[in-house]
Design a protein around this motif. Structure first.
Motif, PDB file in Angstrom:
ATOM      1  N   CYS A  27     -21.451 -36.195 -20.423  1.00 16.83           N
ATOM      2  CA  CYS A  27     -21.610 -37.266 -20.881  1.00 16.83           C
ATOM      3  C   CYS A  27     -21.381 -37.825 -19.524  1.00 16.83           C
ATOM      4  O   CYS A  27     -20.730 -37.049 -18.068  1.00 16.83           O
ATOM      5  N   PHE A  49     -23.573 -36.750 -25.756  1.00 14.25           N
ATOM      6  CA  PHE A  49     -22.619 -37.849 -26.429  1.00 14.25           C
ATOM      7  C   PHE A  49     -23.405 -38.802 -27.434  1.00 14.25           C
ATOM      8  O   PHE A  49     -23.368 -40.016 -27.775  1.00 14.25           O
ATOM      9  N   ASN A  50     -24.878 -39.190 -27.012  1.00  9.43           N
ATOM     10  CA  ASN A  50     -25.399 -40.143 -28.042  1.00  9.43           C
ATOM     11  C   ASN A  50     -25.699 -39.776 -29.113  1.00  9.43           C
ATOM     12  O   ASN A  50     -25.211 -40.183 -29.972  1.00  9.43           O
TER      13      ASN A  50
END
Length: 207
Positions: A27, A49-50
């Protein structure tokens, strides 16, 4: 009309509890143009992370965790607090006293976006230097997600260690999901990129 044979779900839990989704990667701090020219707004993002963030938003009943490494500085603290605030388990986000988080800046020209990256001091490049920590972080997960960027930022020995851990997890019943997400600039050459991506695809359940 129902089929004669029920179709096996693509992703199945390994126990009767909440499905455990674990995402592995980096991230970064994101600087994006604000409404006022010359000003930028800070947020945090990255492909893996998304994915875990959206998974938690869409399936709040799932247990979601992120495996990575960040610094011990204020901006790393802000990133960690953001993850916690959105319900992502950060138990296996390691902390580094020597490194910080990567940064990218978005520029706009004629409606098109371009990106500039600063990754040399990113602690995430070293999250798999200790394979035992990654093995612990991934143990028992129903779904393990990683990407081509996850592989690209690691040193060759750490890449091989991560693939071995994921291969063992698949044999133990985990579903391994891989997004190739090719970024040629992160690789030393095309052959390295191709061979690594194909190796990752070979041990994965879903691409």
């Amino acid at each position: 009309m129902t089929s004669e044979h029920s179709q096996k779900p693509l992703i199945m839990g390994r126990s009767n509890g909440p499905l455990r989704f674990t995402s592995i990667g980096e991230c970064m701090a994101e600087m994006a143009p604000a409404e006022i020219t010359g000003q930028y707004k800070l947020s945090f993002a990255g492909d893996t992370f998304n994915t875990v963030w959206y998974t938690k938003m869409l399936r709040p009943d799932w247990s979601t965790s992120f495996v990575s490494r960040i610094g011990q500085d204020p901006i790393s603290d802000d990133m960690l607090n953001m993850m916690v605030a959105h319900g992502v388990d950060v138990t296996h986000v390691q902390r580094s006293a020597e490194k910080t988080i990567g940064l990218y800046l978005i520029s706009l020209k004629d409606g098109e976006r371009s990106f500039a990256y600063w990754r040399s001091q990113s602690a995430a490049r070293h999250f798999a230097d200790n394979p035992a920590l990654v093995a612990t972080a991934t143990d028992g997960a129903d779904v393990l997600f990683f990407s081509g960027i996850t592989m690209a930022i690691l040193a060759p020995a750490a890449r091989n260690a991560l693939l071995g851990i994921l291969e063992a997890a698949r044999a133990a019943g985990s579903t391994i999901v891989f997004d190739p997400n090719l970024r040629p600039k992160l690789w030393s050459d095309t052959d390295e990129m191709r061979d690594t991506i194909m190796g990752a695809a070979a041990i994965s359940s879903v691409m």
